[in-house]
Design a protein around this motif. Sequence first.
Motif, PDB file in Angstrom:
ATOM      1  N   ARG A 252       0.845  -1.204   0.000  1.00 45.74           N
ATOM      2  CA  ARG A 252       0.000   0.000   0.000  1.00 45.74           C
ATOM      3  C   ARG A 252       0.880   1.254   0.000  1.00 45.74           C
ATOM      4  O   ARG A 252       0.559   2.249  -0.669  1.00 45.74           O
ATOM      5  N   ALA A 256       0.877   4.235  -2.795  1.00 43.31           N
ATOM      6  CA  ALA A 256       0.656   5.619  -2.357  1.00 43.31           C
ATOM      7  C   ALA A 256       1.801   6.525  -2.802  1.00 43.31           C
ATOM      8  O   ALA A 256       1.569   7.644  -3.286  1.00 43.31           O
ATOM      9  N   ALA A 257       3.025   6.033  -2.699  1.00 41.96           N
ATOM     10  CA  ALA A 257       4.186   6.861  -3.053  1.00 41.96           C
ATOM     11  C   ALA A 257       4.180   7.206  -4.543  1.00 41.96           C
ATOM     12  O   ALA A 257       4.422   8.354  -4.934  1.00 41.96           O
ATOM     13  N   GLN A 258       3.875   6.226  -5.383  1.00 49.98           N
ATOM     14  CA  GLN A 258       3.842   6.479  -6.831  1.00 49.98           C
ATOM     15  C   GLN A 258       2.684   7.417  -7.189  1.00 49.98           C
ATOM     16  O   GLN A 258       2.821   8.279  -8.058  1.00 49.98           O
ATOM     17  N   SER A 259       1.545   7.243  -6.526  1.00 49.66           N
ATOM     18  CA  SER A 259       0.386   8.098  -6.786  1.00 49.66           C
ATOM     19  C   SER A 259       0.693   9.538  -6.392  1.00 49.66           C
ATOM     20  O   SER A 259       0.369  10.466  -7.127  1.00 49.66           O
ATOM     21  N   ARG A 260       1.313   9.688  -5.227  1.00 46.88           N
ATOM     22  CA  ARG A 260       1.680  11.036  -4.761  1.00 46.88           C
ATOM     23  C   ARG A 260       2.618  11.720  -5.737  1.00 46.88           C
ATOM     24  O   ARG A 260       2.582  12.922  -5.926  1.00 46.88           O
ATOM     25  N   ALA A 261       3.466  10.923  -6.378  1.00 50.79           N
ATOM     26  CA  ALA A 261       4.416  11.492  -7.339  1.00 50.79           C
ATOM     27  C   ALA A 261       3.708  11.874  -8.648  1.00 50.79           C
ATOM     28  O   ALA A 261       4.331  12.369  -9.577  1.00 50.79           O
ATOM     29  N   GLY A 262       2.396  11.608  -8.711  1.00 55.18           N
ATOM     30  CA  GLY A 262       1.619  12.036  -9.881  1.00 55.18           C
ATOM     31  C   GLY A 262       1.466  10.973 -10.953  1.00 55.18           C
ATOM     32  O   GLY A 262       0.949  11.245 -12.028  1.00 55.18           O
ATOM     33  N   TRP A 263       1.903   9.747 -10.673  1.00 55.46           N
ATOM     34  CA  TRP A 263       1.828   8.680 -11.671  1.00 55.46           C
ATOM     35  C   TRP A 263       0.506   7.938 -11.589  1.00 55.46           C
ATOM     36  O   TRP A 263      -0.054   7.750 -10.513  1.00 55.46           O
ATOM     37  N   ARG A 264       0.022   7.515 -12.758  1.00 56.91           N
ATOM     38  CA  ARG A 264      -1.123   6.597 -12.792  1.00 56.91           C
ATOM     39  C   ARG A 264      -0.581   5.195 -12.549  1.00 56.91           C
ATOM     40  O   ARG A 264       0.251   4.702 -13.326  1.00 56.91           O
ATOM     41  N   THR A 279      -4.723   3.261  -9.751  1.00 53.77           N
ATOM     42  CA  THR A 279      -5.607   3.795 -10.797  1.00 53.77           C
ATOM     43  C   THR A 279      -6.294   2.631 -11.525  1.00 53.77           C
ATOM     44  O   THR A 279      -7.474   2.689 -11.842  1.00 53.77           O
TER      45      THR A 279
END
Length: 336
Positions: A252, A256-264, A279
């Motif tokens: 998890r 979360a870290a990749q999402s925060r960085a703006g990645w789908r 996503t």
Amino acid sequence: MTTELLHSTPHDITRAAGLLREGMLVAFPTETVYGLGANALDEEAVRRVYEVKGRPKDNPMIVHVHTVAQARELMQVVPALFAELTNEFWPGPLTLIVRHNAAVPDVVTAGLDTVALRMPDHSITRQLLHETAVPVAAPSANISGRPSPTDARTVYAELQGRIAAVLDGGDCPVGIESTVLDLTTREPVILRPGTVTREDLEDVIQSRVHFIESYEGAPRSPGTKYRHYAPRVPVYIVPHDPDPAAMDAALRAAVAAQSRAGWRVGLLAPECWHDAGATHFSSLHDGRAVDYARLLYAGLRTLDDCGVDVIICPGIEAVGVGYAVMNRLLKAGEII
Ligand code: AMP
Ligand code: MG
């Protein structure tokens, strides 16, 4: 060239066999992944398989046979363990490396004095090989470097217009490529792990079985040195943690870290992580090693095609079939 889409009817299987005999290329299902087949005794046809796939010329092909007798016709010497292994594991996802005789063209083996032989365990493939009545050289039916296809639609999308036909046999039940076992060494060596595991082999032959990923100098399994099985986007593997709570938290956190960085984020994981905030989610069902193997390539391709920026998946324990799954995952991506 118009690529014919054939189905698992007797008429269509006969058609596919006829095309192969005429020197055409036909993609066909097996229990592992779809293969791109050519008459193994027809040099020109085999050469076109390398061209269509963009496959490096030094990466030899597996020759698919219908009977053990057909395999023996291609061999120079029959290794001591051959009968025991084929009795137990053929037809099945076990490829055996043996010394070949003059019947096998150099183009199939990339000039090596050995050949890779396998008898697939799939009713459509068995009927096809029976009717073709020649050994069929077939690597996986994908452009080199991409994940192996496990359904006919994927093969058709990738190779249409470049091969004579695709024979649709539904989804491949195993999902990753066969175990490749070298029988030309004093003790057998696994050149590529698969769902026939080292333990399975050692149980039957009462001998030690070794693992090898690569060799110093000239590699014995040349295919293993190439980047493989990779989607277009980066794949990040969250290392396996035997503590389920820690594994859950790590997975998890990675999403979360990749999402925060703006990645789908595309998440390929067991069903229990469908709510982990990715996503797009592609399920590995319960996440048992056999589910992981069966659904891995289709999942990677599906997420790739969804337009995600990154794919995340959990590592699993590298034992038994899990060893083969981790081998493929590490060729598709990297540990984070
Ligand atoms: P593919 O059919 O694309 O899944 O790849 C076949 C695999 O079998 C590759 O890893 C090849 O390098 C390996 N292979 C085929 N023939 C031989 C051989 N004669 N010796 C060692 N490895 C082989
Ligand atoms: Mg391949």
